[in-house]
Design a protein around this motif. Structure first.
Motif, PDB file in Angstrom:
ATOM      1  N   THR A  17      38.487  44.753  46.658  1.00  0.00           N
ATOM      2  CA  THR A  17      38.548  45.903  45.722  1.00  0.00           C
ATOM      3  C   THR A  17      38.048  45.463  44.355  1.00  0.00           C
ATOM      4  O   THR A  17      38.201  44.325  43.976  1.00  0.00           O
ATOM      5  CB  THR A  17      40.007  46.364  45.573  1.00  0.00           C
ATOM      6  N   PHE A  38      40.449  37.891  40.496  1.00  0.00           N
ATOM      7  CA  PHE A  38      39.176  37.869  39.762  1.00  0.00           C
ATOM      8  C   PHE A  38      39.263  38.918  38.658  1.00  0.00           C
ATOM      9  O   PHE A  38      39.441  40.098  38.940  1.00  0.00           O
ATOM     10  CB  PHE A  38      38.020  38.214  40.694  1.00  0.00           C
ATOM     11  N   ILE A  88      38.098  44.423  33.610  1.00  0.00           N
ATOM     12  CA  ILE A  88      37.653  44.657  34.999  1.00  0.00           C
ATOM     13  C   ILE A  88      38.376  43.694  35.930  1.00  0.00           C
ATOM     14  O   ILE A  88      38.874  42.642  35.501  1.00  0.00           O
ATOM     15  CB  ILE A  88      36.125  44.453  35.156  1.00  0.00           C
ATOM     16  N   HIS A  89      38.417  44.032  37.238  1.00  0.00           N
ATOM     17  CA  HIS A  89      38.897  43.066  38.231  1.00  0.00           C
ATOM     18  C   HIS A  89      37.986  43.121  39.444  1.00  0.00           C
ATOM     19  O   HIS A  89      37.328  44.130  39.705  1.00  0.00           O
ATOM     20  CB  HIS A  89      40.366  43.312  38.610  1.00  0.00           C
ATOM     21  N   GLY A  90      38.024  42.033  40.213  1.00  0.00           N
ATOM     22  CA  GLY A  90      37.188  41.946  41.411  1.00  0.00           C
ATOM     23  C   GLY A  90      37.990  41.572  42.635  1.00  0.00           C
ATOM     24  O   GLY A  90      37.442  41.019  43.598  1.00  0.00           O
ATOM     25  N   GLY A  91      39.333  41.869  42.567  1.00  0.00           N
ATOM     26  CA  GLY A  91      40.136  41.592  43.764  1.00  0.00           C
ATOM     27  C   GLY A  91      41.193  40.537  43.485  1.00  0.00           C
ATOM     28  O   GLY A  91      41.077  39.756  42.549  1.00  0.00           O
ATOM     29  N   ALA A  92      42.245  40.565  44.277  1.00  0.00           N
ATOM     30  CA  ALA A  92      43.343  39.583  44.134  1.00  0.00           C
ATOM     31  C   ALA A  92      43.848  39.267  45.529  1.00  0.00           C
ATOM     32  O   ALA A  92      43.712  40.067  46.452  1.00  0.00           O
ATOM     33  CB  ALA A  92      44.484  40.155  43.292  1.00  0.00           C
ATOM     34  N   TYR A 102      31.481  33.401  40.886  1.00  0.00           N
ATOM     35  CA  TYR A 102      32.365  34.537  40.540  1.00  0.00           C
ATOM     36  C   TYR A 102      32.506  34.650  39.026  1.00  0.00           C
ATOM     37  O   TYR A 102      32.409  35.723  38.436  1.00  0.00           O
ATOM     38  CB  TYR A 102      33.749  34.335  41.179  1.00  0.00           C
ATOM     39  N   LEU A 105      31.450  37.865  36.770  1.00  0.00           N
ATOM     40  CA  LEU A 105      32.459  38.632  36.008  1.00  0.00           C
ATOM     41  C   LEU A 105      32.068  38.709  34.531  1.00  0.00           C
ATOM     42  O   LEU A 105      32.124  39.784  33.908  1.00  0.00           O
ATOM     43  CB  LEU A 105      33.834  37.978  36.152  1.00  0.00           C
ATOM     44  N   VAL A 164      32.112  49.747  37.328  1.00  0.00           N
ATOM     45  CA  VAL A 164      32.400  49.624  38.766  1.00  0.00           C
ATOM     46  C   VAL A 164      31.116  49.689  39.586  1.00  0.00           C
ATOM     47  O   VAL A 164      31.001  49.002  40.607  1.00  0.00           O
ATOM     48  CB  VAL A 164      33.424  50.696  39.206  1.00  0.00           C
ATOM     49  N   LEU A 179      29.900  46.258  39.811  1.00  0.00           N
ATOM     50  CA  LEU A 179      30.706  45.458  40.749  1.00  0.00           C
ATOM     51  C   LEU A 179      30.395  45.856  42.194  1.00  0.00           C
ATOM     52  O   LEU A 179      30.310  45.005  43.083  1.00  0.00           O
ATOM     53  CB  LEU A 179      32.192  45.669  40.445  1.00  0.00           C
ATOM     54  N   GLU A 180      30.180  47.172  42.435  1.00  0.00           N
ATOM     55  CA  GLU A 180      29.857  47.638  43.810  1.00  0.00           C
ATOM     56  C   GLU A 180      28.518  47.054  44.272  1.00  0.00           C
ATOM     57  O   GLU A 180      28.333  46.739  45.441  1.00  0.00           O
ATOM     58  CB  GLU A 180      29.767  49.162  43.855  1.00  0.00           C
ATOM     59  N   ASN A 221      34.372  42.905  47.232  1.00  0.00           N
ATOM     60  CA  ASN A 221      34.657  43.771  48.383  1.00  0.00           C
ATOM     61  C   ASN A 221      34.583  45.236  47.980  1.00  0.00           C
ATOM     62  O   ASN A 221      35.606  45.908  47.800  1.00  0.00           O
ATOM     63  CB  ASN A 221      36.037  43.421  48.947  1.00  0.00           C
ATOM     64  N   SER A 222      33.346  45.722  47.861  1.00  0.00           N
ATOM     65  CA  SER A 222      33.118  47.150  47.570  1.00  0.00           C
ATOM     66  C   SER A 222      31.609  47.348  47.618  1.00  0.00           C
ATOM     67  O   SER A 222      30.865  46.402  47.341  1.00  0.00           O
ATOM     68  CB  SER A 222      33.629  47.513  46.172  1.00  0.00           C
ATOM     69  N   GLY A 258      41.740  44.522  49.876  1.00  0.00           N
ATOM     70  CA  GLY A 258      41.495  45.877  49.380  1.00  0.00           C
ATOM     71  C   GLY A 258      42.059  45.993  47.976  1.00  0.00           C
ATOM     72  O   GLY A 258      42.382  45.007  47.352  1.00  0.00           O
TER      73      GLY A 258
END
Lengths: 220, 231
Positions: free
Chosen positions: A1, A202, B8-12, B28, B32, B71, B74-75, B81-82, B231
């Protein structure tokens, strides 16, 4: 995500989130990302006084009319001090209601992690609810949900550490606009919010001086 | 006026220095920093289009425009993951989801879209549904008469709905003129390998567990040894 939270010059906060979902999810499974209150949330509200006003070392902010200081419990102070980069003490002041201050607070948050756990605790809405109804700084509210031992992790019970249950992180922004009785803006504060309870998240942000930061772990 | 801000974030998830490794850490981190800097510049620069029209003064982008722009970056980045680089379902397909929400206004503020397979940037669909839906909700809906030429009547519009799924959402995307792609656009070998590896591990471990006569608690969605996007 992936997600982004932006605050614009008009004071509006927007949260945007997008995902491929969970690796090897069932086809047809819907995650928290598109569900309001689970994976994302934004709201604005007004409250009397300025209960989340930051005070350094207990000195009283000149904006406040003298009133009995409601001193926070040490535990809560420790919690807040632990969450904040510098030793702030929050000493909300009971506001003299006649001719007092009013505060408009806005918040936007975007979540990522095990979506089924975010559903279980309505994670994003819960951050806003704790901030709004406990009059706590949003940075504290977010940690209570997404931080270590927060609501998300607790929702995993004994399944914590197995199959990703309870794992996740949340980012966000908060804007606080303080007005006097005549409606003049006497102070605005904005805050970057972020916390997670798992290996890493991230994330990147720009601070008030325009410096860009990128982090994956806690202290990288 | 308020100072614009952005995060922003790119997942955790189960991300560890060991499983990430130095090369991917650098990849990464630089992605970012690049994305947050581009998006912040966008957020704090008056939009050019306004310069051309003498009537309107130059205006800074809204939080909705800035957050959705960030976003889309990022997509489009396969690391996250997007969009391009999304994970696969058990059946080996991509099903994408997105949402937007703004803090102001009591009318419709939040929208989610789900079950997407052909929309290049799902976040732009969520943005359109919010923008159009609000008009429709307030009775100012623009008549969508741009037929998509597929012989079927247009979806009237997003109405005031908050969560729209699958074929209807994709039909709206076409009507809104968003970029549609073949599902193969989202493919990356890295995500495909994660998908296959996790299913094979699940099968192996289930056989071991069945052999030992204990219930299977194995899942192909998470691993203690590597970061599988949740997700």
């Amino acid at each position: 995500t992936v997600g982004a939270v932006a605050l614009d010059v008009e004071g509006v906060i927007c949260v945007a989130t997008s995902t491929g979902g969970m690796t090897n999810k069932l086809t047809g499974r819907i995650g928290d990302t598109p569900v309001v209150g689970a994976g994302f949330w934004a709201e604005e509200w007004t409250e009397e006084g300025d209960p989340t006003s930051p005070h350094k070392n207990g000195s009283r902010n000149p904006l406040y009319s003298p009133g009995p200081a409601v001193v926070l419990s040490d535990a809560l102070k420790r919690l807040i001090a632990d969450c904040l980069p510098s030793p702030f003490l929050y000493t909300p002041t009971l506001q003299d209601s006649s001719g007092g201050l009013t505060t408009t607070r806005s918040i936007g948050v975007s979540g990522t992690g095990n979506g089924d756990s975010f559903f279980r605790v309505s994670a994003a809405r819960t951050v806003g609810a704790i901030a709004r109804y406990s009059s706590l700084p949003s940075v504290v509210a977010l940690t209570k949900v997404a931080g270590p031992s927060g609501e998300l992790q607790k929702s995993a019970d004994d399944r914590w550490g197995k199959a990703g249950e309870g794992e996740g992180g949340i980012i966000g922004l908060e804007l606080v606009v303080v007005r006097d009785a005549s409606g003049n803006v006497v102070e605005t504060r904005s805050d970057i919010l972020q916390d997670y309870n798992c290996g890493g998240m991230f994330r990147a942000w720009i601070d008030e001086e325009g410096v860009a930061y990128a982090r994956i772990f806690r202290k990288d | 006026q308020v100072q614009p801000r952005l995060i922003i974030h790119g997942g955790a998830g189960n991300i560890t220095p060991a499983s990430l490794g130095p090369e991917r850490y650098v990849a990464y981190r630089s992605s970012l920093l690049t994305i947050v800097s581009k998006a912040h510049t966008y957020l704090t620069t008056p939009t050019q289009s306004n310069y051309n029209s003498p009537s309107s003064s130059s205006k800074l982008p809204s939080a909705l425009e800035a957050a959705t722009y960030a976003v889309t970056l990022l997509e489009d980045n396969p690391l996250f993951n997007s969009g391009h680089g999304a994970v696969f379902t058990r059946d080996g397909i991509n099903e994408l989801e997105a949402s937007v929400m703004v803090s102001r206004g009591q009318a419709k503020r939040g929208v989610g879209v789900t079950g997407l397979r052909h929309v290049r940037n799902p976040i732009l669909l969520a943005k359109k549904v919010l923008e159009h839906g609000k008009d429709d909700l307030l009775g100012r809906g623009k008549k969508l008469d741009n037929n998509t030429g597929d012989g079927e009547p247009d979806v009237p519009s997003a109405q005031g709905h908050t969560l729209i799924h699958g074929p209807t959402a994709e039909k709206l995307a076409r009507q809104y003129g968003l970029e549609m792609v073949d599902p193969s656009y989202f493919f990356t070998q890295k995500r495909w390998d994660e998908h296959v590896r996790a299913l094979e591990r699940e099968k192996r471990e289930q056989q071991d567990l069945l052999g030992a006569g204990t219930a299977s608690g194995v899942s192909a969605t998470w691993s203690k040894d590597e970061y599988l996007p949740q997700g």
